[in-house]
Write a protein that holds these residues in place. Sequence first.
Motif, mmCIF file in Angstrom:
data_model
loop_
_atom_site.group_PDB
_atom_site.id
_atom_site.type_symbol
_atom_site.label_atom_id
_atom_site.label_comp_id
_atom_site.label_asym_id
_atom_site.label_seq_id
_atom_site.Cartn_x
_atom_site.Cartn_y
_atom_site.Cartn_z
ATOM 1 N N MET A 1 1.238 -1.244 -0.030
ATOM 2 C CA MET A 1 -0.026 0.037 0.123
ATOM 3 C C MET A 1 1.025 1.080 -0.035
ATOM 4 O O MET A 1 1.940 1.303 0.702
ATOM 5 N N ARG A 2 0.153 2.126 -0.714
ATOM 6 C CA ARG A 2 1.522 3.803 -1.209
ATOM 7 C C ARG A 2 0.421 4.596 -0.436
ATOM 8 O O ARG A 2 -0.704 4.998 -0.879
ATOM 9 N N ASN A 3 1.405 5.632 0.780
ATOM 10 C CA ASN A 3 0.598 7.159 0.610
ATOM 11 C C ASN A 3 -1.380 6.735 1.081
ATOM 12 O O ASN A 3 -2.116 7.452 0.735
ATOM 13 N N VAL A 4 -1.278 5.651 2.025
ATOM 14 C CA VAL A 4 -2.505 4.983 2.500
ATOM 15 C C VAL A 4 -2.673 5.933 4.170
ATOM 16 O O VAL A 4 -1.318 5.153 5.170
ATOM 17 N N ILE A 19 3.348 -0.110 4.978
ATOM 18 C CA ILE A 19 2.806 0.824 3.658
ATOM 19 C C ILE A 19 4.072 2.094 3.756
ATOM 20 O O ILE A 19 4.472 2.332 4.788
ATOM 21 N N ALA A 20 3.570 2.281 2.319
ATOM 22 C CA ALA A 20 5.199 2.693 1.792
ATOM 23 C C ALA A 20 4.551 4.442 1.805
ATOM 24 O O ALA A 20 3.247 4.995 1.769
ATOM 25 N N THR A 21 5.114 6.114 2.129
ATOM 26 C CA THR A 21 4.472 7.256 2.316
ATOM 27 C C THR A 21 5.725 8.417 1.785
ATOM 28 O O THR A 21 7.270 7.964 1.986
ATOM 29 N N ASP A 22 5.878 8.467 0.885
ATOM 30 C CA ASP A 22 6.608 9.778 0.217
ATOM 31 C C ASP A 22 5.990 11.090 1.160
ATOM 32 O O ASP A 22 5.060 11.709 0.995
ATOM 33 N N SER A 80 11.197 8.704 2.334
ATOM 34 C CA SER A 80 10.548 8.152 1.196
ATOM 35 C C SER A 80 10.551 7.191 2.037
ATOM 36 O O SER A 80 11.397 6.694 2.507
ATOM 37 N N THR A 81 9.101 6.374 3.250
ATOM 38 C CA THR A 81 9.332 5.763 3.798
ATOM 39 C C THR A 81 8.953 4.640 3.728
ATOM 40 O O THR A 81 8.038 4.183 2.958
ATOM 41 N N ARG A 82 8.970 3.043 4.609
ATOM 42 C CA ARG A 82 8.117 2.141 4.466
ATOM 43 C C ARG A 82 8.178 1.947 6.323
ATOM 44 O O ARG A 82 8.897 1.966 7.174
ATOM 45 N N SER A 83 6.703 1.540 6.600
ATOM 46 C CA SER A 83 5.978 1.622 7.789
ATOM 47 C C SER A 83 5.536 0.513 8.217
ATOM 48 O O SER A 83 4.599 0.591 7.119
ATOM 49 N N LEU A 84 6.314 -0.065 8.774
ATOM 50 C CA LEU A 84 4.943 -1.547 9.411
ATOM 51 C C LEU A 84 4.612 -0.976 10.735
ATOM 52 O O LEU A 84 5.100 0.105 11.426
ATOM 53 N N TYR A 85 3.189 -1.738 10.645
ATOM 54 C CA TYR A 85 2.021 -1.084 12.007
ATOM 55 C C TYR A 85 1.568 -2.326 12.784
ATOM 56 O O TYR A 85 1.212 -3.735 11.894
ATOM 57 N N ILE A 86 2.208 -2.835 13.147
ATOM 58 C CA ILE A 86 2.360 -4.199 14.752
ATOM 59 C C ILE A 86 1.339 -4.350 15.434
ATOM 60 O O ILE A 86 1.082 -2.559 16.549
ATOM 61 N N GLU A 87 0.238 -5.171 15.943
ATOM 62 C CA GLU A 87 -0.769 -4.988 16.832
ATOM 63 C C GLU A 87 0.289 -5.621 17.927
ATOM 64 O O GLU A 87 1.171 -6.214 18.012
ATOM 65 N N PRO A 88 -0.366 -4.253 19.048
ATOM 66 C CA PRO A 88 0.367 -4.817 20.606
ATOM 67 C C PRO A 88 0.407 -6.258 21.037
ATOM 68 O O PRO A 88 1.341 -6.830 20.860
ATOM 69 N N THR A 89 -0.102 -7.610 20.003
ATOM 70 C CA THR A 89 0.083 -8.388 20.494
ATOM 71 C C THR A 89 1.228 -9.274 19.131
ATOM 72 O O THR A 89 1.217 -10.682 20.188
ATOM 73 N N ALA A 90 1.900 -9.156 18.900
ATOM 74 C CA ALA A 90 1.922 -9.675 18.054
ATOM 75 C C ALA A 90 4.436 -8.973 18.151
ATOM 76 O O ALA A 90 5.136 -8.943 17.192
ATOM 77 N N LEU A 91 4.047 -8.134 19.103
ATOM 78 C CA LEU A 91 5.354 -7.669 18.839
ATOM 79 C C LEU A 91 6.683 -8.418 18.843
ATOM 80 O O LEU A 91 7.071 -8.859 19.897
ATOM 81 N N PRO A 92 7.802 -7.568 17.973
ATOM 82 C CA PRO A 92 9.099 -8.506 17.894
ATOM 83 C C PRO A 92 9.534 -7.721 18.653
ATOM 84 O O PRO A 92 10.861 -9.067 18.609
ATOM 85 N N ALA A 115 5.608 -3.011 0.734
ATOM 86 C CA ALA A 115 4.671 -1.678 -0.221
ATOM 87 C C ALA A 115 3.408 -2.832 -1.182
ATOM 88 O O ALA A 115 2.642 -1.558 -0.631
ATOM 89 N N GLU A 116 4.132 -3.752 -1.231
ATOM 90 C CA GLU A 116 2.502 -4.617 -2.093
ATOM 91 C C GLU A 116 2.189 -4.951 -1.712
ATOM 92 O O GLU A 116 0.859 -5.856 -2.121
ATOM 93 N N VAL A 117 1.873 -5.272 -0.710
ATOM 94 C CA VAL A 117 1.250 -5.775 0.514
ATOM 95 C C VAL A 117 0.080 -5.332 1.204
ATOM 96 O O VAL A 117 -0.340 -4.242 1.781
ATOM 97 N N PRO A 118 -1.172 -6.007 0.429
ATOM 98 C CA PRO A 118 -3.100 -5.059 0.762
ATOM 99 C C PRO A 118 -2.496 -5.167 2.470
ATOM 100 O O PRO A 118 -1.954 -6.076 2.831
ATOM 101 N N ALA A 119 -3.411 -4.744 2.594
ATOM 102 C CA ALA A 119 -4.580 -4.844 4.109
ATOM 103 C C ALA A 119 -4.971 -6.017 4.548
ATOM 104 O O ALA A 119 -4.926 -6.133 5.835
#
Length: 255
Positions: A1-4, A19-22, A80-92, A115-119
């Motif tokens: 996903m990009r710029n979502v 999510i990828a964001t510029d 230009s970023t790549r972000s991972l948003y992770i549920e509190p139950t799955a923290l690495p 960036a190509e992985v859908p929600a």
Amino acid sequence: MRNVPLSQIDATPRAVLAIATDYPPDTLLPRHVHRRAQFLYGMSGLMEVLTDDGAWVIPPGSGVWIPPGKPHQVRMRGVSTRSLYIEPTALPRPGPLCEALRVQPLLHQLLLASAEVPALHDEAGRDGLLLGLLLHELGQAERLPLFAPMPTEPRLAALCQAFLAQPLIHARAEAWARQLNCSPRTFSRRFREQTGLSFGQWRQQACLMAAVTRLAAGEAVTAIALDLGYESPSAFSSLYRKVMGHTPSAARHGA
């Protein structure tokens, strides 16, 4: 996903969202908080992160780990970023503090592909396996010493803030102790209690943060070394390479 915007997909029943964001140059993301943890990776440019715990500088090719529920502010300097948003139950990664992390080649490639992985991805398919490997590699990532924790004691915090504005590697703990009207031994104990670091460790990390920012702006290595008070450019370069894994000249040219 990009710029979502995260707000549009945060409720998606998946452990990890990518999510990828510029961002335009010098974008400021004001203080905010996420329900999920975030790993924020700068593909290019520089990020400056501020929380109640202290300040981080994140150079290109590195990332910052932000635990869930941690208020933070980020200034993006051509990022230009790549972000991972992770549920509190799955923290690495454990712990309540942000961390600057080194991104090795495998983690870099996985973040590119994310960036190509859908929600609403197939958790049992390729996308789920990719994100699972991302979490594993993120848990193994090496921490970078690009953090200056801030003490809570107001007078000591004021000295630290002034130092961050004009860092010098030869600043002496004895001088700070005199300003606080205490003995060097008492100062050293209080400083470690307040920051978790010795004064020397904190001073070095603050100087490295300043160097990273100036190198990313293209300033000359010699000028940076002398301004920070190092005995010579070679002494500065040696320390920088030991800590960061590459020379300041390489950082200056975007390596």
